[in-house]
Motif scaffolding. Sequence first.
Motif, PDB file in Angstrom:
ATOM      1  N   GLU A  13       4.677   2.336 -10.079  1.00  0.00           N
ATOM      2  CA  GLU A  13       4.898   3.705  -9.610  1.00  0.00           C
ATOM      3  C   GLU A  13       4.319   3.917  -8.208  1.00  0.00           C
ATOM      4  OE1 GLU A  13       4.619   8.141 -11.486  1.00  0.00           O
ATOM      5  OE2 GLU A  13       2.737   7.031 -11.443  1.00  0.00           O
ATOM      6  N   VAL A  14       3.133   3.360  -7.973  1.00  0.00           N
ATOM      7  CA  VAL A  14       2.512   3.498  -6.651  1.00  0.00           C
ATOM      8  C   VAL A  14       3.366   2.819  -5.588  1.00  0.00           C
ATOM      9  CG1 VAL A  14       0.499   2.944  -5.236  1.00  0.00           C
ATOM     10  CG2 VAL A  14       0.183   3.718  -7.598  1.00  0.00           C
ATOM     11  N   THR A  15       3.926   1.645  -5.910  1.00  0.00           N
ATOM     12  CA  THR A  15       4.775   0.929  -4.951  1.00  0.00           C
ATOM     13  C   THR A  15       6.040   1.718  -4.651  1.00  0.00           C
ATOM     14  OG1 THR A  15       3.924  -1.179  -5.813  1.00  0.00           O
ATOM     15  CG2 THR A  15       5.909  -1.272  -4.465  1.00  0.00           C
ATOM     16  N   TYR A  16       6.671   2.264  -5.689  1.00  0.00           N
ATOM     17  CA  TYR A  16       7.826   3.139  -5.484  1.00  0.00           C
ATOM     18  C   TYR A  16       7.452   4.296  -4.559  1.00  0.00           C
ATOM     19  CZ  TYR A  16      11.137   1.370  -9.051  1.00  0.00           C
ATOM     20  OH  TYR A  16      12.039   0.620  -9.758  1.00  0.00           O
ATOM     21  N   ALA A  17       6.310   4.925  -4.859  1.00  0.00           N
ATOM     22  CA  ALA A  17       5.869   6.090  -4.092  1.00  0.00           C
ATOM     23  C   ALA A  17       5.632   5.742  -2.627  1.00  0.00           C
ATOM     24  CB  ALA A  17       4.599   6.668  -4.723  1.00  0.00           C
ATOM     25  N   ARG A  18       4.911   4.647  -2.374  1.00  0.00           N
ATOM     26  CA  ARG A  18       4.616   4.258  -1.002  1.00  0.00           C
ATOM     27  C   ARG A  18       5.905   3.938  -0.233  1.00  0.00           C
ATOM     28  NH1 ARG A  18      -0.345   5.563   0.726  1.00  0.00           N
ATOM     29  NH2 ARG A  18       0.361   4.393   2.548  1.00  0.00           N
TER      30      ARG A  18
ATOM     31  N   ALA B 104       4.972  -6.159  -4.579  1.00  0.00           N
ATOM     32  CA  ALA B 104       5.814  -5.401  -3.648  1.00  0.00           C
ATOM     33  C   ALA B 104       6.972  -6.258  -3.161  1.00  0.00           C
ATOM     34  CB  ALA B 104       4.975  -4.916  -2.467  1.00  0.00           C
ATOM     35  N   ASP B 105       6.692  -7.522  -2.871  1.00  0.00           N
ATOM     36  CA  ASP B 105       7.754  -8.442  -2.446  1.00  0.00           C
ATOM     37  C   ASP B 105       8.792  -8.599  -3.551  1.00  0.00           C
ATOM     38  OD1 ASP B 105       6.449  -8.807  -0.041  1.00  0.00           O
ATOM     39  OD2 ASP B 105       5.583 -10.757  -0.582  1.00  0.00           O
ATOM     40  N   PHE B 106       8.324  -8.699  -4.799  1.00  0.00           N
ATOM     41  CA  PHE B 106       9.235  -8.829  -5.939  1.00  0.00           C
ATOM     42  C   PHE B 106      10.152  -7.611  -6.020  1.00  0.00           C
ATOM     43  CE2 PHE B 106      10.281  -7.778 -10.336  1.00  0.00           C
ATOM     44  CZ  PHE B 106      10.849  -8.958 -10.808  1.00  0.00           C
ATOM     45  N   MET B 107       9.583  -6.432  -5.884  1.00  0.00           N
ATOM     46  CA  MET B 107      10.373  -5.205  -5.969  1.00  0.00           C
ATOM     47  C   MET B 107      11.378  -5.125  -4.821  1.00  0.00           C
ATOM     48  SD  MET B 107       7.575  -2.382  -7.292  1.00  0.00           S
ATOM     49  CE  MET B 107       8.812  -1.088  -7.492  1.00  0.00           C
TER      50      MET B 107
ATOM     51  N   LYS C 258      13.655   0.468  -1.089  1.00  0.00           N
ATOM     52  CA  LYS C 258      14.494   0.353   0.103  1.00  0.00           C
ATOM     53  C   LYS C 258      13.782  -0.352   1.249  1.00  0.00           C
ATOM     54  CE  LYS C 258      17.091   4.556  -1.045  1.00  0.00           C
ATOM     55  NZ  LYS C 258      17.409   5.940  -0.617  1.00  0.00           N
ATOM     56  N   LYS C 259      12.468  -0.227   1.273  1.00  0.00           N
ATOM     57  CA  LYS C 259      11.690  -0.903   2.311  1.00  0.00           C
ATOM     58  C   LYS C 259      10.405  -1.415   1.672  1.00  0.00           C
ATOM     59  CE  LYS C 259       9.327   3.316   3.862  1.00  0.00           C
ATOM     60  NZ  LYS C 259       9.010   4.197   5.010  1.00  0.00           N
ATOM     61  N   ASN C 260       9.891  -2.493   2.229  1.00  0.00           N
ATOM     62  CA  ASN C 260       8.650  -3.041   1.684  1.00  0.00           C
ATOM     63  C   ASN C 260       7.475  -2.182   2.146  1.00  0.00           C
ATOM     64  OD1 ASN C 260       6.940  -4.747   0.279  1.00  0.00           O
ATOM     65  ND2 ASN C 260       7.923  -6.615   1.040  1.00  0.00           N
ATOM     66  N   ILE C 261       6.359  -2.323   1.466  1.00  0.00           N
ATOM     67  CA  ILE C 261       5.201  -1.497   1.773  1.00  0.00           C
ATOM     68  C   ILE C 261       4.084  -2.334   2.396  1.00  0.00           C
ATOM     69  CG2 ILE C 261       5.748   0.002  -0.174  1.00  0.00           C
ATOM     70  CD1 ILE C 261       3.228  -1.252  -1.578  1.00  0.00           C
ATOM     71  N   ASP C 262       3.140  -1.641   3.003  1.00  0.00           N
ATOM     72  CA  ASP C 262       1.926  -2.285   3.479  1.00  0.00           C
ATOM     73  C   ASP C 262       0.919  -2.225   2.333  1.00  0.00           C
ATOM     74  OD1 ASP C 262      -0.435  -3.102   4.608  1.00  0.00           O
ATOM     75  OD2 ASP C 262      -0.368  -1.722   6.314  1.00  0.00           O
ATOM     76  N   PRO C 263       0.647  -3.338   1.651  1.00  0.00           N
ATOM     77  CA  PRO C 263      -0.233  -3.300   0.483  1.00  0.00           C
ATOM     78  C   PRO C 263      -1.640  -2.813   0.808  1.00  0.00           C
ATOM     79  CG  PRO C 263       0.162  -5.555   1.172  1.00  0.00           C
ATOM     80  CD  PRO C 263       1.116  -4.694   1.942  1.00  0.00           C
TER      81      PRO C 263
END
Length: 326
Positions: free
Chosen positions: A92-97, A301-304, A311-316
């Motif tokens: 959920e956090v990854t989706y949100a970011r 995040a890379d997996f998602m 739609k875009k990768n995140i900065d972990p």
Amino acid sequence: MRSRIALILIFTLIIGLLPGCGQKAENRELTPVTVILDWFPNTNHTGLYVAKEKGFYEEEGLEVKIVNPGEGGTAQLIAAGKGDFGISYQEEVTYARAEDIPVVAIAAVIQHNTSGFASPADRNIKNPKDFEGKTYGGWGSPMENAMLKALMDKYGADFSKVNIINIGTADFFTSLEKDIDFAWIYYGWTGIEAELKNIPLNFIKLRDEHEALDFYTPVIITSEEKIKNNPELVKKFMRATARGYQFSIENPEQAAAILLKAAPELNSQLVKKSQQYLAAEYQADAPRWGEMKKEVWQKFADFMYQNGLIKKNIDPAKAFTNEFLP
């Protein structure tokens, strides 16, 4: 000697009369704090209830209210200021970011992913290859499809041969009676419940099948705004919460009793056995409870992203922090 005793008594009396001195904790003005759960109270949340019951929050000057989730995900509610802290999960956090929703994970409740795909032993599902021709009961998340496909690809299996049915929030055991062969569960709750019901399960643990799927679930989150504007509050909350989970690790029976006091509607036998299971999982091999690793956030995040889930990768490095762990 008498004069010395008299002086001590007078000094004690004066201290007691000074504003704010000698007052009991309950008479101090406490800062109200709201924690939003991800689901109904269960052993993932025990440390929160322990910290509240044992007075750890009060010692930090906090009056904590623990509430069940409302409409919308926990991340959206925390970002919108509907609560100060929340229970969420790395997905959920990854989706949100990825959607520029400014929430941050500040502790991993459980160090390793204890979830996986479970099925009654008589369905003969022993590895992801056996998902072919079987019926999966899920809640309609694209993440489920991505995980199923990733695991099946590893075994050269055909994802299109899985029959997927949306069962929403239906109980795992009830769903099995409706021709569902397997589902995604947390072993620390539903797996333990199966043991108590004497239902043998085959359990395919996600973290054993794919390194990117050993993600943090659940996690404690707050907003970027809270971290920026009131870091001291975050520190106090986490100091008390960490004590609550540490107590639960060291005293699972007492911790279970505290959770049951707060949520008497729960199955006491299930809570006690689940608490014993999670006592070894909360911290596991981490140097301290709650600590998270950047590589875990990066891999997931890379997996998602690679599976089209964001739609875009995140900065972990911006998605989590260990800064507030004591």
